[in-house]
Design a protein around this motif. Structure first.
Motif, PDB file in Angstrom:
ATOM      1  N   THR A   8      29.308  37.555  34.168  1.00 47.75           N
ATOM      2  CA  THR A   8      30.790  37.794  34.270  1.00 47.75           C
ATOM      3  C   THR A   8      31.340  38.517  33.190  1.00 47.75           C
ATOM      4  N   GLU A   9      31.135  38.086  32.042  1.00 49.04           N
ATOM      5  CA  GLU A   9      31.721  38.925  30.856  1.00 49.04           C
ATOM      6  C   GLU A   9      31.087  40.477  31.053  1.00 49.04           C
ATOM      7  N   GLU A  10      29.747  40.475  31.023  1.00 51.44           N
ATOM      8  CA  GLU A  10      29.014  41.873  31.197  1.00 51.44           C
ATOM      9  C   GLU A  10      29.559  42.759  32.119  1.00 51.44           C
ATOM     10  N   LEU A  11      29.972  42.126  33.284  1.00 49.81           N
ATOM     11  CA  LEU A  11      30.018  42.942  34.629  1.00 49.81           C
ATOM     12  C   LEU A  11      31.795  43.397  34.448  1.00 49.81           C
ATOM     13  N   VAL A  12      32.448  42.445  33.783  1.00 56.49           N
ATOM     14  CA  VAL A  12      33.854  43.029  33.759  1.00 56.49           C
ATOM     15  C   VAL A  12      34.144  43.973  32.654  1.00 56.49           C
ATOM     16  N   GLY A  56      35.534  47.649  33.317  1.00 52.83           N
ATOM     17  CA  GLY A  56      36.718  47.963  32.806  1.00 52.83           C
ATOM     18  C   GLY A  56      36.641  49.331  32.149  1.00 52.83           C
ATOM     19  N   THR A  57      35.194  49.421  31.554  1.00 54.45           N
ATOM     20  CA  THR A  57      34.887  50.692  30.484  1.00 54.45           C
ATOM     21  C   THR A  57      34.671  51.746  31.711  1.00 54.45           C
ATOM     22  N   ARG A  92      38.249  46.688  42.286  1.00 54.06           N
ATOM     23  CA  ARG A  92      38.538  45.508  41.839  1.00 54.06           C
ATOM     24  C   ARG A  92      38.155  44.336  42.716  1.00 54.06           C
ATOM     25  N   GLU A  93      38.256  44.349  43.851  1.00 49.75           N
ATOM     26  CA  GLU A  93      38.087  43.460  44.737  1.00 49.75           C
ATOM     27  C   GLU A  93      36.437  43.083  44.947  1.00 49.75           C
ATOM     28  N   GLU A  94      35.851  44.057  44.930  1.00 47.99           N
ATOM     29  CA  GLU A  94      34.500  44.013  45.124  1.00 47.99           C
ATOM     30  C   GLU A  94      33.797  43.458  44.105  1.00 47.99           C
ATOM     31  N   LEU A  95      34.061  43.761  42.760  1.00 46.12           N
ATOM     32  CA  LEU A  95      33.779  43.082  41.485  1.00 46.12           C
ATOM     33  C   LEU A  95      34.357  41.724  41.668  1.00 46.12           C
ATOM     34  N   LEU A  96      35.387  41.370  42.052  1.00 46.46           N
ATOM     35  CA  LEU A  96      35.784  39.814  42.104  1.00 46.46           C
ATOM     36  C   LEU A  96      34.955  39.250  43.244  1.00 46.46           C
ATOM     37  N   GLU A  97      34.443  39.786  44.026  1.00 47.92           N
ATOM     38  CA  GLU A  97      33.491  39.277  45.222  1.00 47.92           C
ATOM     39  C   GLU A  97      32.122  39.113  44.643  1.00 47.92           C
TER      40      GLU A  97
END
Lengths: 206, 206
Positions: free
Chosen positions: B165-169, B173-174, B185-190
């Motif tokens: 999760t940390e790596e993907l966020v 974000g970068t 953002r919604e796809e990331l959250l999914e």
């Protein structure tokens, strides 16, 4: 020993001798952090002068960088998946080699991970490169995308899965060395191998 | 402004004033790394003397540690899941708050992650503590283990999922700040919300 190895050494061409010193550096890293790997230590272990070491490796930073580069090359070579067969079995074999590599090079590997965040630019770049090669392999080993389709979604997922794998192997390795591992090596491999297909979208979903 | 804020300031008890300065420090961290957050900068932004700042925060390290501690408390508070409802929806809400927190505090957060590996012991300890609290929440928010059973296997998996999760966020974000994010953002959250149930064993399998 000296009478056996000294003549062998002197007959080696410079590149081979340099390569031999790098291998020794990698072996020393198994039980030492990157910061502890000094030119003095390598000179002592190799039984040669510091001056000669500086002849092979310009300075302390070049020396450490060359050892990390060699360790990275070893990791990439040792984790190459077997040439054919079931994708999950090939992934399992590659990850088993990764787990064994990390265990065999634990101190150095952990210090590289920490150093990758806070350490020198050169070492950080090698770390990023290795991560990139290992991640890219997921797609190059599966050019038709039969196992994992090459999509932006799956590329993001593979990046997250790499972080998960690294974290779990380091955590498990730390616990194991402290005699408090809660799962076996095979259970760990099952978790990290199974995590990838569990996370990616099937090819049909693109 | 000065005529409005100065009297207000002087009426604040020391603890409230210290707290206000910490909030300012956290806001400054949104666009600066931890190393860039100096006593000079905070003094300038707060319009007070360096001497007064040292009165509130013993030294430079104590000051940075106090700001990181405040940022960590904010993160833990803001990501508290809503009190009831579907476990996956609660996890999604908590992760949405996490993604928004990271985006709003990006520079400081990334420097904390890097610092957590190479930085000071105190800052590293706070980082580890936050990770521990957020991971532990997965189990404390589900005391009967209906969503995720509290087993050694699942504890290992949750640790790996935290790293993912940390790596993907951070990656997302970068990319987003550079205008090259490939998913919304919604796809990331999914992805990060769905990853947890995809990775853990169902309660029946222990």
């Amino acid at each position: 020993m000296g009478t056996v190895t000294a003549p062998t050494r002197s007959r080696l061409p410079p590149e081979a001798r340099r390569s031999q010193l790098l291998d020794l550096g990698v072996r020393l890293l198994a039980t030492r952090s990157l910061d502890e790997l000094s030119v003095d230590l390598l000179a002592e272990e190799a039984g040669i002068s510091r001056g000669l070491l500086y002849h092979y490796f310009g300075n302390k930073h070049d020396f450490r960088e060359a050892v990390v580069r060699r360790a990275a090359d070893d990791l990439i070579a040792q984790t190459a998946p077997p040439p054919g067969g079931d994708p999950l079995e090939r992934l399992h074999a590659s990850l088993a080699a990764y787990v064994d590599y990390v265990l065999a090079n634990f101190e150095g590997y952990v210090s590289l991970l920490k150093g990758s965040a806070g350490g020198s630019e050169a070492v950080r770049a090698i770390y990023e490169e290795v991560r990139g090669v290992l991640s890219e392999r997921i797609f190059t080993e599966d050019p038709d995308g039969e196992f994992i389709a090459d999509t932006p979604h799956n590329r993001l997922v593979v990046r997250g899965w790499s972080a998960l794998t690294e974290e779990l192997v380091i955590t498990w390795g730390t616990d194991r060395r402290a005699g408090r591992a809660t799962v076996t090596r095979e259970e760990l491999l099952e978790v990290i191998t199974g995590a990838l297909p569990a996370l990616v979208r099937p090819p049909s979903a693109g």
